[in-house]
Design a protein around this motif. Sequence first.
Motif, short mmCIF file in Angstrom:
data_model
loop_
_atom_site.label_atom_id
_atom_site.label_comp_id
_atom_site.label_asym_id
_atom_site.label_seq_id
_atom_site.Cartn_x
_atom_site.Cartn_y
_atom_site.Cartn_z
N ASN A 100 12.27 30.51 23.58
CA ASN A 100 11.52 29.25 23.59
C ASN A 100 10.54 29.14 24.75
O ASN A 100 10.27 28.05 25.25
CB ASN A 100 12.47 28.03 23.58
N LYS A 103 5.68 29.07 21.60
CA LYS A 103 5.86 28.78 20.18
C LYS A 103 4.96 29.71 19.40
O LYS A 103 3.79 29.90 19.77
CB LYS A 103 5.53 27.33 19.88
N PRO A 104 5.47 30.29 18.32
CA PRO A 104 4.63 31.18 17.52
C PRO A 104 3.51 30.39 16.85
O PRO A 104 3.67 29.20 16.56
CB PRO A 104 5.59 31.76 16.49
N PRO A 105 2.38 31.03 16.61
CA PRO A 105 1.29 30.33 15.92
C PRO A 105 1.71 30.00 14.49
O PRO A 105 2.50 30.70 13.89
CB PRO A 105 0.13 31.33 15.93
N ARG A 106 1.18 28.92 13.99
CA ARG A 106 1.52 28.50 12.62
C ARG A 106 0.54 29.02 11.64
O ARG A 106 -0.54 29.27 11.79
CB ARG A 106 1.58 26.99 12.55
#
Length: 106
Positions: A100, A103-106
């Motif tokens: 954490n 955050k991974p890209p969406r």
Amino acid sequence: TIGHIESMLDKALISKVTLIVSTVIPENPYSFYLPWNIQIEALNAEIKQATAVRKVNVVDNYTAILQNGGSDLYIDKNHFTDQGNEVFAQQWYNAIVQSNLIKPPR
């Protein structure tokens, strides 16, 4: 070596930082240093034990290299190909996301 690693882990944990530790990568099977893999495997077992006790995330780069091409990921006796570096990078990225820290890209 493991004593020094454990000492560094303990000092870092006191400072409340998020730790991610890597295993030692394997020697290229075609390298003069191939016999060192036995010692590397033993050290990696100690690293995994030390990190488990301290609840520290570990990136198993040793296994990742072996499972994703092994000797094919080396451009020479010591350096990785672009594909080998990609395996490495993906392992670290996954660990950072799982911790954490990003955050991974969406």
